[in-house]
Write a protein that holds these residues in place. Structure first.
Motif, short mmCIF file in Angstrom:
data_model
loop_
_atom_site.label_atom_id
_atom_site.label_comp_id
_atom_site.label_asym_id
_atom_site.label_seq_id
_atom_site.Cartn_x
_atom_site.Cartn_y
_atom_site.Cartn_z
N PRO A 475 8.94 12.47 -23.47
CA PRO A 475 9.08 12.78 -24.84
C PRO A 475 10.70 13.36 -24.60
O PRO A 475 10.92 12.56 -25.95
N ARG A 476 11.24 13.33 -24.22
CA ARG A 476 12.39 13.27 -23.89
C ARG A 476 13.36 12.74 -23.71
O ARG A 476 14.44 12.78 -23.49
N LEU A 477 12.86 11.28 -23.51
CA LEU A 477 13.27 10.05 -22.70
C LEU A 477 13.36 9.33 -24.30
O LEU A 477 14.41 8.11 -24.24
N ALA A 478 12.10 9.01 -24.77
CA ALA A 478 11.84 8.02 -25.60
C ALA A 478 12.88 7.78 -26.77
O ALA A 478 13.67 6.45 -26.75
N ALA A 479 13.98 8.78 -27.22
CA ALA A 479 14.67 9.17 -28.70
C ALA A 479 15.82 8.40 -27.43
O ALA A 479 16.49 7.15 -28.13
N GLU A 480 16.50 8.23 -26.51
CA GLU A 480 17.25 7.70 -25.73
C GLU A 480 17.46 6.74 -25.54
O GLU A 480 18.65 5.66 -26.06
N LEU A 481 16.00 6.58 -25.04
CA LEU A 481 16.41 4.55 -25.04
C LEU A 481 16.17 4.39 -26.59
O LEU A 481 16.80 2.85 -27.00
N ILE A 482 16.21 4.86 -27.07
CA ILE A 482 15.85 3.72 -28.17
C ILE A 482 17.11 3.62 -28.89
O ILE A 482 17.63 3.09 -29.77
N ARG A 483 17.88 4.82 -29.24
CA ARG A 483 19.86 5.33 -29.28
C ARG A 483 19.78 4.62 -28.17
O ARG A 483 21.40 3.24 -28.71
N LEU A 484 20.32 3.81 -27.17
CA LEU A 484 19.92 3.12 -26.62
C LEU A 484 20.43 1.40 -27.58
O LEU A 484 20.93 0.39 -27.19
N GLY A 485 19.45 0.97 -28.21
CA GLY A 485 19.02 0.04 -28.63
C GLY A 485 17.44 -0.79 -28.69
O GLY A 485 17.25 -1.73 -28.94
N VAL A 486 16.82 -0.24 -27.67
CA VAL A 486 15.42 -0.78 -27.27
C VAL A 486 14.64 -0.66 -28.46
O VAL A 486 14.89 -0.11 -29.77
N THR A 487 13.54 -1.66 -28.77
CA THR A 487 13.02 -1.68 -30.05
C THR A 487 11.95 -1.81 -29.93
O THR A 487 10.73 -1.69 -31.31
N SER A 488 11.34 -1.80 -28.66
CA SER A 488 9.60 -1.19 -28.74
C SER A 488 9.70 -0.26 -27.56
O SER A 488 10.42 -0.80 -26.26
N LEU A 489 8.70 0.98 -27.38
CA LEU A 489 8.82 1.55 -26.17
C LEU A 489 6.54 1.75 -25.82
O LEU A 489 5.61 2.13 -27.02
N SER A 490 6.28 0.87 -24.69
CA SER A 490 4.67 0.71 -24.20
C SER A 490 4.51 1.53 -23.31
O SER A 490 5.87 2.05 -22.20
N MET A 491 3.32 2.31 -23.33
CA MET A 491 2.98 3.51 -22.84
C MET A 491 1.46 3.72 -22.46
O MET A 491 0.77 2.95 -23.31
N ALA A 492 1.34 4.88 -21.49
CA ALA A 492 -0.42 5.18 -21.95
C ALA A 492 -0.53 5.25 -23.19
O ALA A 492 -0.19 5.96 -23.78
N PRO A 493 -1.86 4.80 -23.63
CA PRO A 493 -3.08 5.58 -24.42
C PRO A 493 -2.22 6.93 -24.53
O PRO A 493 -1.85 7.29 -26.02
N ALA A 494 -2.07 7.29 -23.74
CA ALA A 494 -2.53 9.04 -23.96
C ALA A 494 -1.51 9.09 -24.28
O ALA A 494 -1.57 11.02 -24.68
N ALA A 495 -0.42 8.63 -23.83
CA ALA A 495 0.97 9.48 -24.39
C ALA A 495 1.49 9.22 -25.70
O ALA A 495 3.20 9.53 -25.85
N LEU A 496 0.78 8.27 -26.12
CA LEU A 496 1.87 7.78 -27.48
C LEU A 496 1.27 9.19 -29.31
O LEU A 496 2.15 8.92 -29.12
N ALA A 497 0.46 9.50 -29.13
CA ALA A 497 0.80 10.63 -29.67
C ALA A 497 1.98 11.73 -29.59
O ALA A 497 2.49 12.05 -30.08
N GLU A 498 2.21 12.27 -28.21
CA GLU A 498 3.65 13.06 -28.12
C GLU A 498 4.78 12.54 -28.77
O GLU A 498 5.80 13.17 -29.09
N VAL A 499 4.89 11.32 -27.68
CA VAL A 499 5.71 10.55 -28.00
C VAL A 499 5.81 10.27 -29.71
O VAL A 499 7.39 10.45 -29.63
N ARG A 500 5.12 9.80 -30.36
CA ARG A 500 5.46 9.91 -31.67
C ARG A 500 6.20 10.86 -32.04
O ARG A 500 6.33 11.18 -33.41
N ALA A 501 5.64 12.59 -31.70
CA ALA A 501 5.76 13.24 -32.29
C ALA A 501 6.92 13.75 -32.21
O ALA A 501 7.49 14.07 -33.01
N ALA A 502 7.36 13.62 -31.34
CA ALA A 502 8.90 13.59 -30.54
C ALA A 502 9.89 12.79 -31.61
O ALA A 502 11.27 13.30 -31.74
N LEU A 503 9.49 11.60 -31.66
CA LEU A 503 10.22 10.35 -32.36
C LEU A 503 10.59 11.44 -33.58
O LEU A 503 11.38 11.20 -34.29
N ARG A 504 9.51 11.33 -34.05
CA ARG A 504 9.26 12.47 -35.55
C ARG A 504 9.99 13.06 -36.64
O ARG A 504 10.36 13.29 -36.99
#
Length: 504
Positions: A475-504
């Motif tokens: 979750p600490r890197l997700a927003a930075e990766l998107i800021r750099l221009g990546v178009t998707s993030l793929s991860m273990a299913p268990a991580a999806l909720a926390e990453v989605r919450a961090a981005l929103r």
């Protein structure tokens, strides 16, 4: 959690007839392989991939020959097993990053086989009646994969890095884990610990106020994650760019978890899980069945499948690549099929994927691992398109590929950045060495620059560039990766909720 070293010497302890000792030792190896295979079936997903690789190690004919050679001169079964593993351990430790990284897995096999040869229970996680924090020197994949989540509240290890097997499997199962903690084994039994996996910190004897504050933060995090999972709106950047959150899976067993976690598709389908543990390559029909089971679960969505990633730490009996002084820089990934003359295995896999996708409603994209330059990308793209694959891509895991991303993307339709390998190669740091944990950071400026270069090349050419390494689930890197221009993030299913919450 280990077993004592068997006494040295051919007659200490007294050995029986060589044939009997040999059979006892080989039976121990078979028992270990069967037990790990059973655990792989129960665990599924990323854990199954790791455990099946251990099964292959236990079934290695060269290991059996080394054991038999020792029992033939009067060495007892347990000692013969110990010495044979010792030789292999020394070879792995000096064989370069990828094989050296499997030393911990080999040590686990050795401990289990020595115990089995002596008629003792195999080592494992201690059993306790009350919930506890598990502290260990390191933890074997077989144990991490099947930890009792009702009892093990968190995991702390002295060895390992953030992308070690222990850390990856813990995250996949949703277990808070902090690895590479110096002095962890100096902690005493029944000592109160607070394990903050999000910060990578372990607090000893925290105050009541500190614990209460941590619980409040965790409750707020869970609430935000639950709300994010319940939402249906896609993630969009301030400028309106949509970013998809995808799942990493190993097979049909992971489909339900990925969908329940709100995955919008699959960003990494590790097809090698089907191959690991096999003595012959899976047939076209077997692959067709396995792939279709995944594709049908994601009808109407995109599934990005990676072709067989073999070589280095994933040796396959039916894919002889020869001995290499440094396998991590040798014949692995796409090179195993191009340079070693095994194109037919790749051609069969591509044909099976294309056929399996027909009629399922899935949008199939296929990518090759360990691409280093545009010429390799061009070769793979031709093979894939000839097999009927409409969307062809590559993994960006080698710094050279990131530096030449524009030329490579000109040959294919998309790219996916594997941050685990990209970080290792960029920082020249083994991801399993706890002392180098500080270098296992995809957020390091050098790694981020390579990611930015790749994403910029994709934007220039109008081609998607995603991230499917462990960094995508941070979750600490997700927003930075998107800021750099990546178009998707793929991860273990268990991580999806926390990453989605961090981005929103």
């Amino acid at each position: 959690m280990g077993v004592p070293e068997p006494p040295p010497g051919p007659l200490t302890p007294p050995a029986g007839p060589p044939a009997e000792e040999a059979e006892r030792a080989l039976a121990a190896l078979r028992l270990v392989a069967a037990e790990l295979g059973r655990r792989a079936e129960l665990a599924g997903g990323e854990a199954a991939e790791v455990l099946e690789a251990q099964v292959l190690m236990a079934q290695d004919p060269m290991l059996a020959e080394a054991v038999t050679a020792r029992t033939a001169v009067g060495v007892a079964a347990g000692r013969a097993v110990f010495e044979a593993f010792g030789v292999f351990r020394a070879q792995l430790a000096g064989a370069g990053e990828y094989l050296a990284a499997r030393v911990a897995d080999l040590d686990d096999l050795a401990a289990r086989a020595v115990a089995a040869a002596a008629g003792r229970p195999m080592p494992g996680v201690p059993v306790r009646d009350e919930p506890f924090v598990l502290v260990a020197h390191d933890l074997a994949p077989a144990d991490t994969a099947l930890l009792d989540l009702q009892k093990v509240l968190a995991l702390v290890t002295e060895q390992g890095g953030p992308t070690s097997h222990t850390a990856i499997l813990a995250r996949a199962r949703g277990i808070p884990a902090v690895v590479g903690v110096a002095g962890a084994l100096e902690l005493t039994e029944d000592e109160l610990l607070l394990v903050d996996a999000s910060e990578g910190a372990v607090y000893v004897a925290p105050t009541d106020e500190f614990v209460a504050s941590a619980r409040e933060r965790e409750a707020a995090r869970r609430e935000a994650a639950a709300l994010a999972t319940a939402g249906t709106e896609p993630i969009r950047t301030p400028d309106g760019r949509e970013v998809k959150l995808l799942a990493n899976i190993g097979g049909a067993v992971d489909v339900a978890d990925a969908l329940a976690a709100g995955a919008e598709g699959v960003g990494l389908f590790r097809t090698e899980v089907l191959y690991l543990g096999a003595h012959e390559p899976p047939s076209y029909e077997d692959q067709l069945t396995a792939y279709r089971a995944v594709f049908e679960g994601f009808a109407g969505m995109t599934v990005i499948a990676r072709t067989l990633d073999a070589g280095a730490d994933k040796p396959l009996p039916f894919l002889p690549l020869g001995e290499e002084p440094n396998p991590s820089l040798g014949v692995r990934g796409i090179r195993a099929f191009r340079d070693a003359g095994h194109e037919h295995l790749l051609e069969t896999q591509l044909a099976a994927m294309a056929a399996a996708a027909e009629g399922t409603g899935v949008d199939l994209w296929v990518m090759a691992p360990m691409i280093a330059d545009a010429e390799e990308a061009r070769w793979f793209a031709a093979k894939a398109r000839e097999a009927g694959i409409a969307k062809v891509g590559v993994m960006i895991e080698v710094p050279a590929a990131a530096l030449c991303a524009r030329e490579i993307l000109a040959e294919v339709d998309f790219a996916s950045i594997g941050t685990n390998d990209l970080t290792q190669y960029t920082m020249a740091a083994d991801r399993l060495v706890g002392a180098l944990g500080g270098l296992q950071d995809a957020g390091h400026p050098a790694v981020l620059k390579l990611i930015a270069m790749t994403a910029y090349a994709g934007a220039e050419l109008g081609k998607p560039v995603g991230v499917c390494g462990e960094a995508a689930g941070d979750p600490r890197l997700a927003a930075e990766l998107i800021r750099l221009g990546v178009t998707s993030l793929s991860m273990a299913p268990a991580a999806l909720a926390e990453v989605r919450a961090a981005l929103r």
